[in-house]
Design a protein around this motif. Structure first.
Motif, PDB file in Angstrom:
ATOM      1  N   ILE A 114     -48.163  32.867 -47.396  1.00  0.00           N
ATOM      2  CA  ILE A 114     -46.854  33.492 -47.612  1.00  0.00           C
ATOM      3  C   ILE A 114     -46.137  33.704 -46.277  1.00  0.00           C
ATOM      4  CG2 ILE A 114     -45.675  35.567 -48.437  1.00  0.00           C
ATOM      5  CD1 ILE A 114     -47.938  35.847 -50.512  1.00  0.00           C
ATOM      6  N   MET A 115     -46.866  34.226 -45.286  1.00  0.00           N
ATOM      7  CA  MET A 115     -46.272  34.444 -43.963  1.00  0.00           C
ATOM      8  C   MET A 115     -45.758  33.134 -43.365  1.00  0.00           C
ATOM      9  SD  MET A 115     -49.172  37.072 -42.475  1.00  0.00           S
ATOM     10  CE  MET A 115     -48.483  37.119 -40.818  1.00  0.00           C
ATOM     11  N   THR A 116     -46.540  32.085 -43.545  1.00  0.00           N
ATOM     12  CA  THR A 116     -46.165  30.771 -43.026  1.00  0.00           C
ATOM     13  C   THR A 116     -44.878  30.267 -43.664  1.00  0.00           C
ATOM     14  OG1 THR A 116     -48.468  30.186 -42.570  1.00  0.00           O
ATOM     15  CG2 THR A 116     -46.903  28.359 -42.849  1.00  0.00           C
ATOM     16  N   ALA A 117     -44.793  30.377 -44.982  1.00  0.00           N
ATOM     17  CA  ALA A 117     -43.613  29.883 -45.699  1.00  0.00           C
ATOM     18  C   ALA A 117     -42.340  30.597 -45.249  1.00  0.00           C
ATOM     19  CB  ALA A 117     -43.823  30.051 -47.201  1.00  0.00           C
ATOM     20  N   VAL A 118     -42.414  31.904 -45.078  1.00  0.00           N
ATOM     21  CA  VAL A 118     -41.236  32.685 -44.701  1.00  0.00           C
ATOM     22  C   VAL A 118     -40.766  32.327 -43.292  1.00  0.00           C
ATOM     23  CG1 VAL A 118     -40.369  35.010 -44.214  1.00  0.00           C
ATOM     24  CG2 VAL A 118     -41.788  34.599 -46.244  1.00  0.00           C
ATOM     25  N   MET A 119     -41.690  32.327 -42.329  1.00  0.00           N
ATOM     26  CA  MET A 119     -41.300  32.096 -40.940  1.00  0.00           C
ATOM     27  C   MET A 119     -40.851  30.664 -40.684  1.00  0.00           C
ATOM     28  SD  MET A 119     -43.756  34.446 -38.515  1.00  0.00           S
ATOM     29  CE  MET A 119     -45.278  34.351 -39.449  1.00  0.00           C
ATOM     30  N   LEU A 120     -41.493  29.704 -41.339  1.00  0.00           N
ATOM     31  CA  LEU A 120     -41.093  28.315 -41.122  1.00  0.00           C
ATOM     32  C   LEU A 120     -39.760  27.995 -41.786  1.00  0.00           C
ATOM     33  CD1 LEU A 120     -44.375  26.202 -41.297  1.00  0.00           C
ATOM     34  CD2 LEU A 120     -43.122  27.035 -39.305  1.00  0.00           C
ATOM     35  N   THR A 121     -39.427  28.684 -42.854  1.00  0.00           N
ATOM     36  CA  THR A 121     -38.110  28.498 -43.460  1.00  0.00           C
ATOM     37  C   THR A 121     -37.009  28.903 -42.484  1.00  0.00           C
ATOM     38  OG1 THR A 121     -38.966  28.875 -45.702  1.00  0.00           O
ATOM     39  CG2 THR A 121     -36.598  29.174 -45.361  1.00  0.00           C
ATOM     40  N   ILE A 122     -37.188  30.053 -41.831  1.00  0.00           N
ATOM     41  CA  ILE A 122     -36.210  30.518 -40.843  1.00  0.00           C
ATOM     42  C   ILE A 122     -36.188  29.584 -39.641  1.00  0.00           C
ATOM     43  CG2 ILE A 122     -35.554  32.424 -39.327  1.00  0.00           C
ATOM     44  CD1 ILE A 122     -36.984  34.303 -41.299  1.00  0.00           C
ATOM     45  N   SER A 123     -37.372  29.192 -39.158  1.00  0.00           N
ATOM     46  CA  SER A 123     -37.472  28.315 -38.006  1.00  0.00           C
ATOM     47  C   SER A 123     -36.756  26.987 -38.241  1.00  0.00           C
ATOM     48  CB  SER A 123     -38.945  28.053 -37.676  1.00  0.00           C
ATOM     49  OG  SER A 123     -39.080  27.095 -36.654  1.00  0.00           O
ATOM     50  N   THR A 124     -36.961  26.398 -39.405  1.00  0.00           N
ATOM     51  CA  THR A 124     -36.329  25.108 -39.728  1.00  0.00           C
ATOM     52  C   THR A 124     -34.817  25.230 -39.755  1.00  0.00           C
ATOM     53  OG1 THR A 124     -38.261  24.439 -41.018  1.00  0.00           O
ATOM     54  CG2 THR A 124     -36.201  23.265 -41.457  1.00  0.00           C
ATOM     55  N   TRP A 125     -34.320  26.330 -40.251  1.00  0.00           N
ATOM     56  CA  TRP A 125     -32.881  26.555 -40.346  1.00  0.00           C
ATOM     57  C   TRP A 125     -32.244  26.680 -38.961  1.00  0.00           C
ATOM     58  CZ3 TRP A 125     -30.005  31.524 -40.085  1.00  0.00           C
ATOM     59  CH2 TRP A 125     -28.663  31.364 -40.452  1.00  0.00           C
ATOM     60  N   LEU A 126     -32.988  27.234 -37.988  1.00  0.00           N
ATOM     61  CA  LEU A 126     -32.435  27.480 -36.658  1.00  0.00           C
ATOM     62  C   LEU A 126     -32.588  26.299 -35.703  1.00  0.00           C
ATOM     63  CD1 LEU A 126     -33.725  31.133 -36.003  1.00  0.00           C
ATOM     64  CD2 LEU A 126     -31.428  30.432 -36.699  1.00  0.00           C
ATOM     65  N   THR A 127     -33.548  25.432 -35.944  1.00  0.00           N
ATOM     66  CA  THR A 127     -33.908  24.395 -34.981  1.00  0.00           C
ATOM     67  C   THR A 127     -33.171  23.089 -35.253  1.00  0.00           C
ATOM     68  OG1 THR A 127     -36.122  25.382 -34.858  1.00  0.00           O
ATOM     69  CG2 THR A 127     -35.836  23.208 -33.871  1.00  0.00           C
ATOM     70  N   ARG A 128     -32.598  22.515 -34.206  1.00  0.00           N
ATOM     71  CA  ARG A 128     -31.939  21.213 -34.346  1.00  0.00           C
ATOM     72  C   ARG A 128     -31.900  20.514 -32.993  1.00  0.00           C
ATOM     73  NH1 ARG A 128     -26.465  21.065 -32.863  1.00  0.00           N
ATOM     74  NH2 ARG A 128     -25.567  23.071 -32.246  1.00  0.00           N
ATOM     75  N   ARG A 129     -31.761  19.189 -33.038  1.00  0.00           N
ATOM     76  CA  ARG A 129     -31.622  18.401 -31.823  1.00  0.00           C
ATOM     77  C   ARG A 129     -30.225  18.557 -31.233  1.00  0.00           C
ATOM     78  NH1 ARG A 129     -35.176  13.903 -30.984  1.00  0.00           N
ATOM     79  NH2 ARG A 129     -33.466  12.780 -29.961  1.00  0.00           N
ATOM     80  N   ARG A 130     -30.118  18.362 -29.930  1.00  0.00           N
ATOM     81  CA  ARG A 130     -28.813  18.371 -29.273  1.00  0.00           C
ATOM     82  C   ARG A 130     -28.257  16.962 -29.151  1.00  0.00           C
ATOM     83  NH1 ARG A 130     -27.243  17.973 -23.798  1.00  0.00           N
ATOM     84  NH2 ARG A 130     -25.203  18.903 -23.420  1.00  0.00           N
ATOM     85  N   THR A 137     -48.191  24.922 -45.979  1.00  0.00           N
ATOM     86  CA  THR A 137     -48.411  26.015 -46.926  1.00  0.00           C
ATOM     87  C   THR A 137     -49.292  25.575 -48.095  1.00  0.00           C
ATOM     88  OG1 THR A 137     -46.286  25.464 -47.979  1.00  0.00           O
ATOM     89  CG2 THR A 137     -46.277  27.241 -46.368  1.00  0.00           C
ATOM     90  N   LEU A 138     -49.126  24.353 -48.565  1.00  0.00           N
ATOM     91  CA  LEU A 138     -49.959  23.856 -49.666  1.00  0.00           C
ATOM     92  C   LEU A 138     -51.417  23.718 -49.239  1.00  0.00           C
ATOM     93  CD1 LEU A 138     -47.688  21.120 -51.319  1.00  0.00           C
ATOM     94  CD2 LEU A 138     -48.369  23.325 -52.291  1.00  0.00           C
ATOM     95  N   CYS A 139     -51.645  23.213 -48.034  1.00  0.00           N
ATOM     96  CA  CYS A 139     -53.026  23.045 -47.565  1.00  0.00           C
ATOM     97  C   CYS A 139     -53.737  24.388 -47.419  1.00  0.00           C
ATOM     98  CB  CYS A 139     -53.031  22.302 -46.232  1.00  0.00           C
ATOM     99  SG  CYS A 139     -52.671  20.538 -46.365  1.00  0.00           S
ATOM    100  N   ILE A 140     -53.038  25.384 -46.889  1.00  0.00           N
ATOM    101  CA  ILE A 140     -53.644  26.710 -46.745  1.00  0.00           C
ATOM    102  C   ILE A 140     -53.936  27.310 -48.121  1.00  0.00           C
ATOM    103  CG2 ILE A 140     -53.270  29.059 -45.917  1.00  0.00           C
ATOM    104  CD1 ILE A 140     -51.536  27.852 -43.672  1.00  0.00           C
ATOM    105  N   LEU A 141     -52.994  27.161 -49.045  1.00  0.00           N
ATOM    106  CA  LEU A 141     -53.184  27.707 -50.381  1.00  0.00           C
ATOM    107  C   LEU A 141     -54.365  27.048 -51.095  1.00  0.00           C
ATOM    108  CD1 LEU A 141     -52.157  29.557 -52.649  1.00  0.00           C
ATOM    109  CD2 LEU A 141     -50.632  27.682 -53.359  1.00  0.00           C
ATOM    110  N   ILE A 142     -54.453  25.728 -51.034  1.00  0.00           N
ATOM    111  CA  ILE A 142     -55.547  25.013 -51.691  1.00  0.00           C
ATOM    112  C   ILE A 142     -56.890  25.403 -51.073  1.00  0.00           C
ATOM    113  CG2 ILE A 142     -56.546  22.734 -52.107  1.00  0.00           C
ATOM    114  CD1 ILE A 142     -53.670  21.635 -52.238  1.00  0.00           C
TER     115      ILE A 142
END
Length: 440
Positions: A207-223, A121-126
């Protein structure tokens, strides 16, 4: 009889894993029954998280071609020079893949997703504030590429830890997010560029990236637990014939695969197609890619990932070969539909093939290593751009890309899967006949 009908009791699961994850067992890794259930709702939740990751990563990447014309006009540079930023993304995305994948195995997907999401998100914003092209190269090229690598390889690899029977189907569903991403991002970016300018478009993407990756990170985990063994990238795998052939095929295919995402819009505009319809072609690729990956993932469970990917690579090479003959919007739509369906096969099937052949414990590192050669394919887009700048035509560059796509198909014909791979397909067919397609 009851034991025969229940292939996923303790003994049955050990049998399936013997064939599909032979490397794990050979290394003495504890059986996955220790870490929770496979094929269940937890696995599908993780798969949805990876689906969202694909929307962001591939949605942004596949839409990069839309920025070629605005950047060329803004900075008064040729298409070949401007398209270098796309090549930098590919170079650093795949070039660092073996290291980033290994890092994901060591520290876990939650940490890698969090760090990469912030960096992306920082790279896209800059980039949206850039007043010289070298800043685009640095942040939208190098920075975005490194972010993609840290996000993508640990993310795509976790699905195989949660599935055996429906590994291809789940991976195909997650990979379909890339098609959805292209379908969503491309028209939004084009609309914003046309009405507000490319700087505003990048900020909305941020903005779209920040929102979707926040949800993705919360749902994704190793087994399974992270890898504690010391050591770097397992370069010894390159001595394995199958591993090298698969990696070489993926690299050659990407030489052709990258070209439409950078040059299809300019090609269509040169052919007399409106800019809006030209950008719509990327959305068509995205939509057909999403549906195609679902079908391809399902087919890979039924007939095998290797057979599926060979067929798709062959179709892709033919489609690329006829592209220069598509000189109006309807014919370009047909090209885009076929390209979208066939080209995304490697995203849905390569992870399945790698997991089946080489195990899942260190799969992030293995995936990163197998995609490392793709960094070389980064030169394809600027080469095709320079050919256009020199000759005024895309034909030579596109036909060359088609030849490389066909060569990738030939490479895969020499891959000899383990006998366990064949038995795994038989086991999957048998279990799906008994339990049906969906099993939560």
């Amino acid at each position: 009889n009851n034991n025969n009908n229940n292939s996923y009791n303790q003994e049955g699961e050990k049998k399936n894993l013997q064939y599909s994850d032979a490397v794990m067992i050979a290394q003495g890794v504890p059986e996955p029954t220790t870490y929770g259930p496979q094929e269940g709702i937890e696995g599908w939740i993780v798969t949805f998280g990876v689906f969202l990751m694909h929307i962001v990563v591939l949605g942004i990447h596949y839409s990069n071609g839309i920025f070629v014309l605005p950047y060329s006009k803004e900075f008064n540079l040729g298409r070949g020079t401007v398209s270098l930023f796309v090549s930098l993304v590919v170079i650093f995305w795949f070039g660092s893949g073996s290291f980033m994948g290994r890092l994901g195995d060591r520290i876990g997907v939650r940490i890698t997703s969090s760090v990469s999401g912030i960096l992306l998100t920082l790279c896209i914003l800059i980039s949206s504030f850039a007043n010289e092209m070298w800043l685009i190269f640095l942040f939208q090229g190098v920075g975005v590429g490194l972010s993609f690598s840290l996000l993508y390889f640990p993310g795509i690899s976790v699905i195989s830890q949660w599935f055996v029977k429906k590994r291809g189907t789940a991976t195909g569903f997650a990979a379909a997010g890339s098609g959805v991403g292209s379908f969503v991002f491309a028209p939004i970016i084009q609309y914003l560029i046309t009405n507000q300018g490319w700087r505003y478009a990048l900020r909305v993407v941020c903005i779209m990236t920040a929102v979707m990756l926040t949800i993705s990170t919360w749902l994704t985990r190793r087994r399974i637990p992270t890898v504690k063994k010391k050591g770097g990238v397992n370069w010894a795998l390159l001595k394995n014939k199958n591993f090298s052939l698969i990696g070489g095929a993926v690299m050659l295919m990407n030489f052709g695969y990258m070209v439409p995402f950078v040059h299809l819009v300019p090609f269509a505009v040169d052919a007399g197609v409106s800019l809006e319809n030209a950008s719509l072609l990327l959305s068509i690729i995205g939509a057909t890619s999403a549906g195609g990956r679902l079908i391809i993932g399902f087919l890979s469970d039924r007939v095998g990932a290797l057979r599926t990917i060979i067929i798709c690579f062959f179709i892709l090479s033919i489609d690329m070969a006829v592209w220069p003959a598509c000189t109006n919007f309807p014919s370009l739509v047909v090209f885009s539909v076929v390209f979208g369906f066939s080209a995304g096969s490697f995203v849905a099937t390569v992870p399945v093939l790698v997991a089946t052949e080489f195990g899942v414990e260190q799969m992030s590192g293995n995936m990163g290593l197998i995609f490392t050669g793709n960094a070389l394919s980064a030169v394809s887009a600027p080469i095709v751009g320079y050919i256009y700048d020199t000759t005024g035509s895309y034909t030579i560059g596109i036909e060359g890309a088609a030849v490389l796509c066909f060569a990738s198909c030939v490479c895969l014909l020499f891959v000899r899967p383990k006998q366990g791979h064949v038995q795994h397909i038989r086991d999957v067919k048998s279990s799906q006949k008994r339990s049906g397609f969906f099993h939560f």
